[in-house]
Enzyme design. Structure first.
Site, PDB file in Angstrom:
ATOM      1  N   ASP A  50       0.843  -1.201   0.000  1.00 57.74           N
ATOM      2  CA  ASP A  50       0.000   0.000   0.000  1.00 57.74           C
ATOM      3  C   ASP A  50       0.880   1.253   0.000  1.00 57.74           C
ATOM      4  O   ASP A  50       0.373   2.381  -0.058  1.00 57.74           O
ATOM      5  CB  ASP A  50      -1.014  -0.002   1.146  1.00 57.74           C
ATOM      6  CG  ASP A  50      -0.375  -0.079   2.512  1.00 57.74           C
ATOM      7  OD1 ASP A  50       0.865  -0.171   2.598  1.00 57.74           O
ATOM      8  OD2 ASP A  50      -1.115  -0.057   3.517  1.00 57.74           O
ATOM      9  N   SER A  51       2.215   1.058  -0.007  1.00 58.77           N
ATOM     10  CA  SER A  51       3.136   2.178  -0.246  1.00 58.77           C
ATOM     11  C   SER A  51       2.911   2.741  -1.657  1.00 58.77           C
ATOM     12  O   SER A  51       3.422   3.813  -1.987  1.00 58.77           O
ATOM     13  CB  SER A  51       4.591   1.738  -0.063  1.00 58.77           C
ATOM     14  OG  SER A  51       4.851   0.548  -0.789  1.00 58.77           O
ATOM     15  N   ASP A  89      -1.071  -6.062  -0.228  1.00 59.98           N
ATOM     16  CA  ASP A  89      -1.534  -5.438   1.015  1.00 59.98           C
ATOM     17  C   ASP A  89      -3.038  -5.226   0.995  1.00 59.98           C
ATOM     18  O   ASP A  89      -3.581  -4.693   0.019  1.00 59.98           O
ATOM     19  CB  ASP A  89      -0.883  -4.051   1.178  1.00 59.98           C
ATOM     20  CG  ASP A  89       0.370  -4.106   2.025  1.00 59.98           C
ATOM     21  OD1 ASP A  89       0.529  -5.057   2.817  1.00 59.98           O
ATOM     22  OD2 ASP A  89       1.200  -3.184   1.887  1.00 59.98           O
ATOM     23  N   LYS A 119      -1.426  -9.479   2.701  1.00 62.02           N
ATOM     24  CA  LYS A 119      -0.721  -9.067   3.924  1.00 62.02           C
ATOM     25  C   LYS A 119      -1.610  -8.052   4.638  1.00 62.02           C
ATOM     26  O   LYS A 119      -2.268  -7.236   3.976  1.00 62.02           O
ATOM     27  CB  LYS A 119       0.637  -8.438   3.558  1.00 62.02           C
ATOM     28  CG  LYS A 119       1.342  -7.765   4.746  1.00 62.02           C
ATOM     29  CD  LYS A 119       2.806  -7.491   4.477  1.00 62.02           C
ATOM     30  CE  LYS A 119       3.124  -6.157   3.826  1.00 62.02           C
ATOM     31  NZ  LYS A 119       2.662  -4.968   4.561  1.00 62.02           N
ATOM     32  N   GLU A 121      -1.825  -5.508   8.419  1.00 61.16           N
ATOM     33  CA  GLU A 121      -1.082  -4.957   9.555  1.00 61.16           C
ATOM     34  C   GLU A 121      -1.797  -5.253  10.871  1.00 61.16           C
ATOM     35  O   GLU A 121      -3.020  -5.166  10.941  1.00 61.16           O
ATOM     36  CB  GLU A 121      -0.929  -3.428   9.392  1.00 61.16           C
ATOM     37  CG  GLU A 121      -0.121  -3.051   8.183  1.00 61.16           C
ATOM     38  CD  GLU A 121       0.075  -1.537   8.048  1.00 61.16           C
ATOM     39  OE1 GLU A 121      -0.347  -0.768   8.948  1.00 61.16           O
ATOM     40  OE2 GLU A 121       0.663  -1.126   7.027  1.00 61.16           O
ATOM     41  N   GLU A 188       8.715  -4.227  10.765  1.00 67.61           N
ATOM     42  CA  GLU A 188       9.196  -2.940  10.253  1.00 67.61           C
ATOM     43  C   GLU A 188       9.736  -2.067  11.373  1.00 67.61           C
ATOM     44  O   GLU A 188       9.071  -1.849  12.402  1.00 67.61           O
ATOM     45  CB  GLU A 188       8.033  -2.227   9.525  1.00 67.61           C
ATOM     46  CG  GLU A 188       8.443  -0.880   8.939  1.00 67.61           C
ATOM     47  CD  GLU A 188       7.461  -0.331   7.913  1.00 67.61           C
ATOM     48  OE1 GLU A 188       6.499  -1.027   7.535  1.00 67.61           O
ATOM     49  OE2 GLU A 188       7.679   0.824   7.473  1.00 67.61           O
TER      50      GLU A 188
HETATM   51  O1  KIV Z   1       3.517  -1.093   1.692  1.00 68.55           O
HETATM   52  C1  KIV Z   1       4.693  -1.484   1.737  1.00 68.55           C
HETATM   53  O2  KIV Z   1       5.522  -1.187   0.871  1.00 68.55           O
HETATM   54  C2  KIV Z   1       5.095  -2.311   2.875  1.00 68.55           C
HETATM   55  C3  KIV Z   1       6.553  -2.553   3.054  1.00 68.55           C
HETATM   56  C4  KIV Z   1       7.208  -1.346   3.579  1.00 68.55           C
HETATM   57  C5  KIV Z   1       6.826  -3.730   3.901  1.00 68.55           C
HETATM   58  O3  KIV Z   1       4.278  -2.739   3.634  1.00 68.55           O
END
Ligand code: KIV
Length: 270
Positions: A50-51, A89, A119, A121, A188
């Site tokens: 989600d980055s 994510d 994934k 959180e 992280e």
């Molecule tokens: O969204 C992302 O890029 C991440 C990584 C920083 C692990 O969750």
């Protein structure tokens, strides 16, 4: 003994790599072209993070990106990948309300993008959602330590779990995620010693970002490690290229060639 090669990475492969003591390389990607390159270069896991909210859409945080947008990025990535495991994510707002919504979101990602895993959180607070998603046969990766979707709760992007209580909670959550059936966990921005302890306490792979070298693998945001931007410079980031300068000068040269009537020349026309 020669290293075993894998033509396709699965969640099982990652467990084998941990057992064999071979580190796992993971990077983010958000589009077809770069995902293909990352895959061909031999990365084991591609995270559609989600980055994307930051590096693709220019938002300050990861919160605004939507489930539809994540599915768009993920399906582009999947089309470019032949070997790596593709993990996507679950974005903010797609799983926090209740576990049924979490499952619906995970199903949409798997069905509409063709990705291999999701994934999300959090630890104890998302236990029910993880259980429900796993029950549907969808592999889940956990994410603990600095969890950017909670940035407004933390108030800062500094290192997490430096105090005993938070460190103990993290170790508890790592064990819990393993016992639920998660196939791996991203840790992280936590102290390296704590990450090492976490990695030694479970059989599933622990992938670190800003968590030191004594874990089972590493992940970085592709745009950061390629040096696409000069602004983001945390201590844990190693830049493997300076694409900012390369792209800047290529584009400036093109622009200048157009303006000076140099491009296209006689050989570049029909
Ligand atoms: O969204 C992302 O890029 C991440 C990584 C920083 C692990 O969750």
């Amino acid at each position: 003994m020669s290293k075993k090669t894998y033509s396709r990475i699965t969640t099982k492969t990652l467990q084998e790599l941990k057992k064999q003591g071979e580190k796992i390389a993971m990077l983010t990607a958000y589009d077809f072209t770069l995902a293909g390159l990352v895959d061909q270069a031999g990365v084991d896991v591609i995270l559609v993070g989600d980055s994307a909210s930051n590096v693709m859409a220019g938002h300050e945080t990861t919160l605004p990106i939507t489930l539809d947008q994540m599915i768009y990025h993920a399906s582009s990535v999947v089309r470019g990948v032949k070997r790596a495991l593709v993990v996507v994510d679950l974005p903010f707002g797609a799983y926090q309300a209740d576990s049924k919504e979490a499952l619906r979101s995970a199903i949409r990602i798997m069905k509409e993008s063709g990705a291999h895993a999701v994934k999300l959180e959090g630890g104890f607070e998302v236990k029910e959602s993880i259980e429900r998603i796993l029950k549907a046969g969808i592999p889940v990766m956990g994410h603990l330590g600095l969890t950017p979707q909670s940035i407004y709760k933390f108030g800062t992007y500094t290192v997490r779990a430096k105090e005993n209580q938070e460190a103990e909670q993290l170790l508890f959550d790592v064990k819990m995620l393993e016992s639920l059936g998660c196939f791996g966990i991203v840790l992280e921005k936590i102290p390296a010693q704590l990450a090492e302890k976490a990695a030694n306490s479970v059989e599933i792979p622990i992938i670190g970002i800003g968590a030191g070298k004594h874990v089972d693998g590493q992940v970085l945001v592709l745009h950061d490690m390629l040096g696409m931007s000069k602004e983001f410079s945390p201590r844990f980031l190693r830049r493997y290229a300076d694409l900012h300068s390369i792209i800047h000068s290529a584009v400036a040269n093109y622009s200048s060639d157009v303006k000076t009537h140099d491009f296209p020349n006689a050989n570049e026309q029909y």
